[in-house]
Scaffold this active site. Structure first.
Site, PDB file in Angstrom:
ATOM      1  CB  THR A 152      -0.898   0.138   1.380  1.00 54.77           C
ATOM      2  OG1 THR A 152      -0.297  -0.103   2.466  1.00 54.77           O
ATOM      3  CG2 THR A 152      -1.920  -1.303   1.320  1.00 54.77           C
ATOM      4  CG  ASP A 177       3.766  -4.892   3.149  1.00 52.29           C
ATOM      5  OD1 ASP A 177       4.337  -5.008   4.041  1.00 52.29           O
ATOM      6  OD2 ASP A 177       4.596  -3.961   2.440  1.00 52.29           O
ATOM      7  CE1 TYR A 184       6.729   1.512   2.207  1.00 53.99           C
ATOM      8  CE2 TYR A 184       4.598   0.074   2.241  1.00 53.99           C
ATOM      9  CZ  TYR A 184       6.194   0.169   2.409  1.00 53.99           C
ATOM     10  OH  TYR A 184       6.820  -1.081   2.088  1.00 53.99           O
TER      11      TYR A 184
END
Length: 268
Positions: free
Chosen positions: A25, A64, A69
């Site tokens: 992600t 994930d 991120y």
């Protein structure tokens, strides 16, 4: 339509059961400093929700994410409300991405802070899997910092169910598996140098997740069917439980699932 529902498998000895493909992600939260061959637009909430629903319908149960991120964790929390039991959530610790650059902190205090922050962001009281986001100095991270000991304590406290290491070296992967539950390893058509880590995992009942399974998209630029060739290589190894794919394109997600199902089902 092929799906992965009947192909879930154990993640080593963790007690977790995962789909052979997991959904990465990073593209839900960050478009800076990424190494994909083509640019992309971060999907809005509606598109992200539809992607998660599609992944679930195709038999994917592993997500994930990571603090590094961007806003991935913050977005996933609201998007997954009411669905917690449908997903195996893997997040990470150690790397922060701020102002377009990464910084690393493997101290005990930051490790605990990061995990508790991930729990709040993801709106859950536990994480299924927590991996150390290595800076590449794998052995130094494992031997000279408090991160692994802190994760072991957090596991005892029930905040995480299993822990491991996302590293870059064979030596790091082997040490991480000896002391933890799982390793996330680069293994694809172009890079197979960490295969000894997979071999060790197979011999010792440890979990393996594959990152860069399609070489961050670069594998898709050449060959007759590079996705199938990639999955044939990856899933031929008995240690591999799941390969993380980070697509945000619905058609690509379907193709990945159909191809993985065909490979694992022995169909041509």
């Amino acid at each position: 339509m092929s799906s992965l529902h009947d192909l879930w498998r154990p993640l080593g000895s963790t007690g977790l059961i995962v789909s052979p493909l997991g959904l990465g992600t990073v593209k839900l939260g960050r478009d800076q400093g990424v190494k994909y061959p083509n640019g992309f637009t971060i999907p809005d909430d509606r598109a992200a929700s539809e992607l998660l629903a599609q992944a679930h319908a195709l038999g994917i149960n592993l997500l994930d994410t990571a603090p590094a991120y961007g806003v991935s964790e913050q977005r996933l929390g609201p998007l997954l409300r009411g669905q917690r039991q449908s997903w195996v959530i893997c997040s990470k610790v150690g790397e922060e991405f701020e102002d377009g650059a990464s910084r690393f902190d493997f101290s005990a205090a930051h490790t605990r802070f990061s995990v508790e922050r991930s729990l709040r962001r993801l709106e859950t009281d536990y994480l299924d899997l927590l991996l150390v986001h290595s800076d590449g100095n794998d052995l130094a991270v494992l031997e000279q910092t408090e991160v692994y000991a802190t994760l072991a304590q957090l596991k005892q406290e029930g905040l995480i169910r299993a822990f491991g290491f996302s590293g870059k070296t064979v030596a790091g992967g082997l040490k991480a598996l000896a002391q933890g539950d799982c390793a996330m390893v680069t293994y694809n058509l172009a890079e197979q140098g960490e295969k000894p880590v997979l071999d060790y995992a197979a011999a010792h009942g440890k979990g393996i997740l594959i990152k860069k399974a399609l070489a961050s998209g670069h594998a898709c630029l050449a060959g007759a069917d590079p996705v199938r060739a990639s999955f044939e290589l990856i899933f031929a190894h008995p240690a591999v439980s799941s390969a993380i794919v980070g697509t945000i394109t619905p058609a690509h997600l379907v193709h990945n699932v159909v191809t993985a199902a065909a490979v694992l089902g022995g169909r041509s």
